[in-house]
Design a protein around this motif. Sequence first.
Motif, PDB file in Angstrom:
ATOM      1  N   TYR A 226      27.058  44.912 -15.003  1.00 54.71           N
ATOM      2  CA  TYR A 226      28.101  43.873 -14.547  1.00 54.71           C
ATOM      3  C   TYR A 226      27.092  42.593 -14.366  1.00 54.71           C
ATOM      4  N   THR A 227      26.182  42.898 -13.477  1.00 56.87           N
ATOM      5  CA  THR A 227      25.582  41.654 -13.113  1.00 56.87           C
ATOM      6  C   THR A 227      24.526  41.014 -14.055  1.00 56.87           C
ATOM      7  N   GLN A 228      23.914  42.073 -14.675  1.00 56.02           N
ATOM      8  CA  GLN A 228      23.064  41.691 -15.703  1.00 56.02           C
ATOM      9  C   GLN A 228      23.610  40.867 -16.814  1.00 56.02           C
ATOM     10  N   ALA A 229      25.116  41.192 -17.213  1.00 55.54           N
ATOM     11  CA  ALA A 229      25.268  40.640 -18.286  1.00 55.54           C
ATOM     12  C   ALA A 229      26.343  39.433 -18.081  1.00 55.54           C
ATOM     13  N   THR A 230      26.292  39.088 -16.831  1.00 58.83           N
ATOM     14  CA  THR A 230      27.297  37.814 -16.278  1.00 58.83           C
ATOM     15  C   THR A 230      26.364  36.809 -15.963  1.00 58.83           C
ATOM     16  N   PRO A 231      26.671  35.499 -15.778  1.00 58.23           N
ATOM     17  CA  PRO A 231      26.125  34.338 -15.211  1.00 58.23           C
ATOM     18  C   PRO A 231      25.742  34.512 -13.742  1.00 58.23           C
ATOM     19  N   GLY A 232      24.643  34.051 -13.360  1.00 59.08           N
ATOM     20  CA  GLY A 232      24.453  34.025 -11.753  1.00 59.08           C
ATOM     21  C   GLY A 232      23.285  35.101 -11.539  1.00 59.08           C
ATOM     22  N   ASP A 233      22.709  35.386 -10.466  1.00 60.05           N
ATOM     23  CA  ASP A 233      21.706  36.129 -10.119  1.00 60.05           C
ATOM     24  C   ASP A 233      21.821  37.270 -10.455  1.00 60.05           C
ATOM     25  N   PRO A 234      21.049  38.100 -11.434  1.00 61.41           N
ATOM     26  CA  PRO A 234      21.192  39.381 -11.582  1.00 61.41           C
ATOM     27  C   PRO A 234      20.940  40.656 -10.742  1.00 61.41           C
ATOM     28  N   GLN A 235      20.338  39.817  -9.466  1.00 62.47           N
ATOM     29  CA  GLN A 235      20.336  40.790  -8.320  1.00 62.47           C
ATOM     30  C   GLN A 235      21.503  41.008  -7.409  1.00 62.47           C
ATOM     31  N   ARG A 236      22.550  40.482  -7.786  1.00 56.16           N
ATOM     32  CA  ARG A 236      23.897  40.450  -6.984  1.00 56.16           C
ATOM     33  C   ARG A 236      24.285  42.091  -6.508  1.00 56.16           C
ATOM     34  N   TRP A 237      24.071  42.744  -7.620  1.00 61.64           N
ATOM     35  CA  TRP A 237      24.479  44.221  -7.539  1.00 61.64           C
ATOM     36  C   TRP A 237      24.173  44.771  -6.305  1.00 61.64           C
ATOM     37  N   LYS A 238      22.986  44.241  -5.692  1.00 60.19           N
ATOM     38  CA  LYS A 238      22.316  44.967  -4.377  1.00 60.19           C
ATOM     39  C   LYS A 238      23.326  44.427  -3.425  1.00 60.19           C
ATOM     40  N   THR A 239      23.674  43.155  -3.483  1.00 58.06           N
ATOM     41  CA  THR A 239      24.480  42.554  -2.389  1.00 58.06           C
ATOM     42  C   THR A 239      25.857  43.463  -2.363  1.00 58.06           C
ATOM     43  N   MET A 240      26.382  43.690  -3.558  1.00 48.56           N
ATOM     44  CA  MET A 240      27.627  44.337  -3.496  1.00 48.56           C
ATOM     45  C   MET A 240      27.590  45.758  -3.269  1.00 48.56           C
ATOM     46  N   VAL A 241      26.747  46.376  -3.306  1.00 48.76           N
ATOM     47  CA  VAL A 241      26.473  48.054  -2.829  1.00 48.76           C
ATOM     48  C   VAL A 241      26.327  47.790  -1.177  1.00 48.76           C
ATOM     49  N   PHE A 242      25.657  46.767  -0.810  1.00 48.97           N
ATOM     50  CA  PHE A 242      25.255  46.670   0.614  1.00 48.97           C
ATOM     51  C   PHE A 242      26.513  46.039   1.409  1.00 48.97           C
ATOM     52  N   THR A 243      27.272  45.333   0.865  1.00 53.26           N
ATOM     53  CA  THR A 243      28.542  44.743   1.498  1.00 53.26           C
ATOM     54  C   THR A 243      29.401  45.947   1.560  1.00 53.26           C
ATOM     55  N   THR A 244      29.739  46.597   0.312  1.00 51.95           N
ATOM     56  CA  THR A 244      30.468  47.745   0.086  1.00 51.95           C
ATOM     57  C   THR A 244      30.241  48.854   1.086  1.00 51.95           C
ATOM     58  N   LEU A 245      29.242  49.278   1.215  1.00 52.49           N
ATOM     59  CA  LEU A 245      28.771  50.418   2.338  1.00 52.49           C
ATOM     60  C   LEU A 245      29.231  49.777   3.878  1.00 52.49           C
ATOM     61  N   CYS A 246      28.640  48.476   4.093  1.00 49.34           N
ATOM     62  CA  CYS A 246      28.957  48.159   5.527  1.00 49.34           C
ATOM     63  C   CYS A 246      30.813  48.107   5.551  1.00 49.34           C
ATOM     64  N   LEU A 247      31.445  47.374   4.746  1.00 44.52           N
ATOM     65  CA  LEU A 247      32.994  47.557   4.891  1.00 44.52           C
ATOM     66  C   LEU A 247      33.476  48.690   4.733  1.00 44.52           C
ATOM     67  N   ALA A 248      32.856  49.693   3.972  1.00 49.13           N
ATOM     68  CA  ALA A 248      33.401  51.174   4.206  1.00 49.13           C
ATOM     69  C   ALA A 248      33.547  51.586   5.370  1.00 49.13           C
ATOM     70  N   GLN A 249      32.583  51.444   6.019  1.00 49.82           N
ATOM     71  CA  GLN A 249      32.173  51.799   7.516  1.00 49.82           C
ATOM     72  C   GLN A 249      33.396  51.303   8.509  1.00 49.82           C
ATOM     73  N   MET A 250      33.714  50.111   8.058  1.00 51.09           N
ATOM     74  CA  MET A 250      34.804  49.463   8.927  1.00 51.09           C
ATOM     75  C   MET A 250      36.107  50.228   8.580  1.00 51.09           C
ATOM     76  N   GLY A 251      36.613  50.445   7.163  1.00 52.93           N
ATOM     77  CA  GLY A 251      37.551  51.221   6.934  1.00 52.93           C
ATOM     78  C   GLY A 251      37.602  52.716   7.614  1.00 52.93           C
ATOM     79  N   HIS A 252      36.476  53.242   7.574  1.00 54.02           N
ATOM     80  CA  HIS A 252      36.367  54.578   8.113  1.00 54.02           C
ATOM     81  C   HIS A 252      36.792  54.395   9.695  1.00 54.02           C
ATOM     82  N   ALA A 253      36.199  53.697  10.461  1.00 50.69           N
ATOM     83  CA  ALA A 253      36.408  53.325  11.901  1.00 50.69           C
ATOM     84  C   ALA A 253      37.787  53.156  12.229  1.00 50.69           C
ATOM     85  N   MET A 254      38.665  52.405  11.305  1.00 49.29           N
ATOM     86  CA  MET A 254      39.750  52.253  11.331  1.00 49.29           C
ATOM     87  C   MET A 254      40.698  53.676  11.231  1.00 49.29           C
TER      88      MET A 254
END
Length: 190
Positions: free
Chosen positions: A72-100
């Motif tokens: 998705y990030t390779q095919a859309t405009p913007g920084d193609p490295q965004r996928w790494k931030t998406m994974v990092f953010t998802t991991l961190c936010l998933a831990q917040m959901g788990h804590a709740m």
Amino acid sequence: MSPLQILWMNLVTDGLPALALAVEPAEPNVMQRPPHDPSESIFARGLGWYMVRIGIILAIITIVLMAWAYPYTQATPGDPQRWKTMVFTTLCLAQMGHAMAIRSNTQLTVELNPFTNPFLLIAVGLTTILQLMLVYVPPLRDFFGTHYLNATELGICIGTSLLMFVWVELEKLFCRWYFKRRPGRINPID
């Protein structure tokens, strides 16, 4: 993920909610349960299997997101490295959901008073804000090596991370159903 991002996850997204969970009030039926053997392993009563199971679910969620986000990030405009931030953010936010979700082993989150542990609300809220700052505040973004996410990408991260919360809640519902159906069986969590 960079070593700094891994350190962030270990210290901040694990640390603050874990400290807040330490002051979670006892479950209502705690005095009706028989005492546990003080010499039993910390992994007794299914905790070891729970840790493996939740780790596998988090890994599956992350890998599926990564498999989708990279092309998705390779095919859309913007920084193609965004996928790494998406994974990092998802991991961190998933831990917040788990804590709740793990405030109780048996009660659903909607059955609990959210204000009985204000420390957890503060920890989850603060950690979520700090995580978003790593994505949207330029000096922090540069320092942590993250990339700007648009609203759609952030929404995908939030939605994907909520799957961890939903999974834990569904496990509680399954355990209720299973142990009501089989009255002779003892719930190992109790």
